[in-house]
Design a protein around this motif. Structure first.
Motif, PDB file in Angstrom:
ATOM      1  N   ALA A   1      72.096 -51.452 -92.208  1.00 41.22           N
ATOM      2  CA  ALA A   1      72.076 -50.922 -93.793  1.00 41.22           C
ATOM      3  C   ALA A   1      73.284 -51.708 -94.557  1.00 41.22           C
ATOM      4  N   HIS A   2      72.934 -52.523 -95.562  1.00 42.97           N
ATOM      5  CA  HIS A   2      73.806 -53.162 -96.573  1.00 42.97           C
ATOM      6  C   HIS A   2      73.944 -52.059 -97.783  1.00 42.97           C
ATOM      7  N   HIS A   3      72.996 -51.121 -97.905  1.00 45.17           N
ATOM      8  CA  HIS A   3      73.162 -50.149 -99.206  1.00 45.17           C
ATOM      9  C   HIS A   3      72.547 -49.010 -98.953  1.00 45.17           C
ATOM     10  N   THR A   4      73.487 -47.874 -99.077  1.00 44.41           N
ATOM     11  CA  THR A   4      73.395 -46.373 -98.937  1.00 44.41           C
ATOM     12  C   THR A   4      73.538 -45.682-100.122  1.00 44.41           C
ATOM     13  N   GLU A   5      72.892 -44.779-100.198  1.00 44.65           N
ATOM     14  CA  GLU A   5      72.889 -43.727-101.501  1.00 44.65           C
ATOM     15  C   GLU A   5      73.007 -42.467-101.073  1.00 44.65           C
ATOM     16  N   HIS A   6      73.824 -41.486-101.417  1.00 46.26           N
ATOM     17  CA  HIS A   6      73.755 -39.972-101.172  1.00 46.26           C
ATOM     18  C   HIS A   6      73.941 -39.809 -99.680  1.00 46.26           C
ATOM     19  N   PHE A   7      74.519 -40.683 -99.026  1.00 47.62           N
ATOM     20  CA  PHE A   7      74.462 -40.385 -97.669  1.00 47.62           C
ATOM     21  C   PHE A   7      75.839 -39.720 -97.226  1.00 47.62           C
ATOM     22  N   ASN A   8      75.948 -38.505 -96.878  1.00 46.09           N
ATOM     23  CA  ASN A   8      77.449 -37.930 -96.718  1.00 46.09           C
ATOM     24  C   ASN A   8      77.815 -38.161 -95.123  1.00 46.09           C
ATOM     25  N   THR A   9      78.810 -39.127 -95.053  1.00 47.17           N
ATOM     26  CA  THR A   9      79.273 -39.436 -94.242  1.00 47.17           C
ATOM     27  C   THR A   9      80.470 -38.789 -93.200  1.00 47.17           C
ATOM     28  N   HIS A  10      80.679 -37.475 -93.869  1.00 39.90           N
ATOM     29  CA  HIS A  10      81.859 -36.722 -93.579  1.00 39.90           C
ATOM     30  C   HIS A  10      83.094 -37.421 -93.250  1.00 39.90           C
ATOM     31  N   GLU A  11      83.234 -38.912 -93.749  1.00 42.62           N
ATOM     32  CA  GLU A  11      84.101 -39.811 -93.448  1.00 42.62           C
ATOM     33  C   GLU A  11      84.270 -40.147 -92.090  1.00 42.62           C
ATOM     34  N   VAL A  12      83.302 -39.788 -91.304  1.00 42.63           N
ATOM     35  CA  VAL A  12      83.134 -40.266 -90.003  1.00 42.63           C
ATOM     36  C   VAL A  12      81.828 -40.995 -89.376  1.00 42.63           C
ATOM     37  N   LEU A  13      80.838 -40.595 -90.104  1.00 45.67           N
ATOM     38  CA  LEU A  13      79.511 -41.128 -89.743  1.00 45.67           C
ATOM     39  C   LEU A  13      79.354 -42.765 -90.149  1.00 45.67           C
ATOM     40  N   ALA A  14      78.523 -43.541 -89.112  1.00 44.65           N
ATOM     41  CA  ALA A  14      78.373 -44.785 -89.663  1.00 44.65           C
ATOM     42  C   ALA A  14      76.953 -44.748 -89.973  1.00 44.65           C
ATOM     43  N   GLY A  15      76.156 -43.692 -89.540  1.00 46.18           N
ATOM     44  CA  GLY A  15      74.724 -43.958 -89.613  1.00 46.18           C
ATOM     45  C   GLY A  15      73.939 -42.871 -89.118  1.00 46.18           C
ATOM     46  N   VAL A  16      72.748 -42.941 -88.548  1.00 47.22           N
ATOM     47  CA  VAL A  16      72.057 -42.085 -88.101  1.00 47.22           C
ATOM     48  C   VAL A  16      71.366 -42.417 -86.626  1.00 47.22           C
ATOM     49  N   LEU A  17      71.304 -41.786 -85.712  1.00 48.92           N
ATOM     50  CA  LEU A  17      70.448 -42.100 -84.335  1.00 48.92           C
ATOM     51  C   LEU A  17      69.289 -41.218 -84.667  1.00 48.92           C
ATOM     52  N   GLY A  18      67.953 -41.907 -84.689  1.00 51.05           N
ATOM     53  CA  GLY A  18      66.844 -41.177 -85.043  1.00 51.05           C
ATOM     54  C   GLY A  18      66.333 -41.066 -83.760  1.00 51.05           C
ATOM     55  N   LEU A  19      66.126 -39.577 -83.475  1.00 49.49           N
ATOM     56  CA  LEU A  19      65.325 -39.063 -82.358  1.00 49.49           C
ATOM     57  C   LEU A  19      64.029 -38.760 -82.490  1.00 49.49           C
ATOM     58  N   GLY A  20      63.236 -38.980 -83.742  1.00 48.04           N
ATOM     59  CA  GLY A  20      61.875 -38.550 -84.024  1.00 48.04           C
ATOM     60  C   GLY A  20      60.867 -38.839 -82.877  1.00 48.04           C
ATOM     61  N   MET A  21      59.788 -38.394 -82.823  1.00 41.09           N
ATOM     62  CA  MET A  21      58.681 -38.457 -81.792  1.00 41.09           C
ATOM     63  C   MET A  21      57.794 -39.665 -82.224  1.00 41.09           C
ATOM     64  N   TRP A  22      57.918 -40.685 -81.484  1.00 42.75           N
ATOM     65  CA  TRP A  22      57.015 -41.979 -81.947  1.00 42.75           C
ATOM     66  C   TRP A  22      55.460 -41.558 -81.536  1.00 42.75           C
ATOM     67  N   LYS A  23      54.720 -41.988 -82.609  1.00 42.26           N
ATOM     68  CA  LYS A  23      53.194 -41.921 -82.321  1.00 42.26           C
ATOM     69  C   LYS A  23      52.809 -43.609 -82.508  1.00 42.26           C
ATOM     70  N   SER A  24      51.703 -43.566 -81.740  1.00 43.84           N
ATOM     71  CA  SER A  24      51.025 -45.257 -81.480  1.00 43.84           C
ATOM     72  C   SER A  24      50.567 -45.661 -82.908  1.00 43.84           C
ATOM     73  N   SER A  25      50.635 -45.089 -83.962  1.00 43.42           N
ATOM     74  CA  SER A  25      50.377 -45.773 -85.200  1.00 43.42           C
ATOM     75  C   SER A  25      51.349 -46.376 -85.869  1.00 43.42           C
ATOM     76  N   LYS A  26      52.659 -46.288 -85.388  1.00 43.59           N
ATOM     77  CA  LYS A  26      53.951 -46.925 -85.719  1.00 43.59           C
ATOM     78  C   LYS A  26      54.443 -47.942 -84.968  1.00 43.59           C
ATOM     79  N   PRO A  27      55.378 -48.846 -85.505  1.00 47.64           N
ATOM     80  CA  PRO A  27      55.722 -49.777 -84.850  1.00 47.64           C
ATOM     81  C   PRO A  27      56.893 -49.180 -83.620  1.00 47.64           C
ATOM     82  N   PRO A  28      57.035 -50.084 -82.626  1.00 45.78           N
ATOM     83  CA  PRO A  28      58.011 -49.539 -81.455  1.00 45.78           C
ATOM     84  C   PRO A  28      59.307 -49.734 -81.953  1.00 45.78           C
ATOM     85  N   THR A  29      59.737 -49.226 -83.003  1.00 41.63           N
ATOM     86  CA  THR A  29      61.185 -49.434 -83.344  1.00 41.63           C
ATOM     87  C   THR A  29      61.900 -48.082 -83.092  1.00 41.63           C
TER      88      THR A  29
END
Length: 377
Positions: free
Chosen positions: A122-150
């Motif tokens: 990410a080179h641009h972020t808006e309204h993301f609260n880092t709490h002065e420690v967070l660098a981003g997000v680990l996405g643990l969402g459930m994948w389904k076959s209609s979406k890319p394997p990312t």
């Protein structure tokens, strides 16, 4: 209250660990990368791709990764953008690959290396609260076959499905615990502790969260008869339903059910001698002096397969200090359409997400989560 995971990203002499917020409603992992505009304050310097010899951009011509959710850029890279419903913010940048590393549990300092993991730089972020420690997000969402394997959960799938587990302890403790995978997950709870499970429903089109069938609610051991399964049913267009998400601080119940749950809590407090008071910004409170443990009710969330998550009184309520007066206020809120079982109501329970293709399930059992923890240095 926020739960995050420490992830090493990149290789070489400049490789560092970053704190990423756990998000179970999205699948793509992303983090701030240099150059960033603006660069938000975080733990450790912003990741610099030029310092990692294993870093590679995902090509705009990659037909497997760069489609559907992502857009090819004229510079040959593959662009991404994700939004945050809670803050109406967003993060955007390009897809990339690099090595992820996770610390292993145990006395020795060891790491599990995952080369070639796809993530959003990410080179641009808006309204993301880092709490002065967070660098981003680990996405643990459930994948389904209609979406890319990312999706992170798709990338770590070795063909037999994915299992991951966490056990959140109360906030304010100077410890960390573990996001566990596969055989590292305790196979059985302690003696005389019952592990229950409920099926995971297929994700909605616009939400990659873990949907379950919530069938009812009990307050103080008594079923709230006016709260019915239909209130939590997901509609044909994907609206409504109930998800379990440690990335949401406190639970929210669809308003149709919330009014009955709050009424049941109010009635319980009154018959046990605690007088509800009005406090701005909170729906139902009592003075802490009158809120002894036997006065505050527990709450049980009933799920399909006769599974019941019992939330202890100290996690049904939250201590609030206003004008130097201490109150105990209910720690859940009304929602327009989606019910979310949040982090506070999950405290001191082990949750196991078993994403085998045939019958994905969520299992849970009571556990003193501080025992599955290490001390922060």
């Amino acid at each position: 209250m926020m739960y995050a995971v420490m992830v090493g990203i990149g290789t070489g002499h400049q490789s560092k660990s970053y704190k990423l917020a756990l998000d179970m409603a999205t699948g793509l992992t992303w983090m701030q990368c240099a150059p960033c505009h603006p660069c938000l304050r975080q733990y450790n310097p912003v990741f610099d791709p030029t310092q990692s010899p294993t870093f590679h951009h995902v090509s705009a011509n990659d037909g497997i990764l760069c489609h559907a959710l992502y857009k090819p850029h004229q510079n040959g890279m593959c662009g991404f953008e994700v939004g945050f419903l809670s803050s109406h913010g967003s993060a955007s940048g390009v897809l990339a690959k690099d090595t992820f590393s996770f610390p292993k549990s145990g006395h020795e300092v060891r790491f599990e290396l995952l080369p070639g993991m796809v993530f959003g730089c990410a080179h641009h972020t808006e309204h993301f609260n880092t709490h002065e420690v967070l660098a981003g997000v680990l996405g643990l969402g459930m994948w389904k076959s209609s979406k890319p394997p990312t999706f992170f959960t798709k990338q770590i799938n070795q063909g037999e499905g994915v299992r991951f587990s966490y056990c959140p302890f109360p906030p304010g403790m100077s410890t960390y615990n573990f996001l566990r995978f596969g055989n590292d997950i305790p196979s059985h709870p302690l003696p005389n502790v019952h592990r229950q499970s409920t099926p995971i429903l297929m994700p909605a089109q616009a939400n990659d969260g873990y949907y379950v069938k919530l069938t009812g609610v009990s307050v103080g051991g008594i079923r709230v008869s006016s709260v019915t399964p239909e209130m939590f049913r997901r509609g044909a267009r994907g609206k409504g339903g109930c998800v379990i998400d440690i990335g949401t601080k406190m639970s929210v119940f669809v308003n149709e059910a919330y009014i009955h749950i709050e009424s049941a809590v109010r009635h319980y407090l009154q018959i046990h001698g605690a007088q509800p008071v009005q406090l701005h910004g909170h729906h139902l409170c009592v003075h802490k002096s009158s809120a002894h443990r036997d006065v505050l009710p527990s709450m049980t969330l009933h799920f399909d397969n006769n599974a019941g998550l019992r939330v202890m009184p100290e996690h049904v309520f939250l201590e609030i200090v206003h004008a130097n007066i201490h109150y105990m206020c209910i720690a859940f809120f009304p929602s327009l359409e989606l019910t979310v079982i949040g982090a506070r109501q999950q405290i001191n329970h082990r949750f196991i997400f078993d994403l085998h293709a045939r019958t994905p399930t969520i299992s849970f059992n009571p556990e003193n989560c501080h025992l599955d923890a290490g001390t922060q240095s």
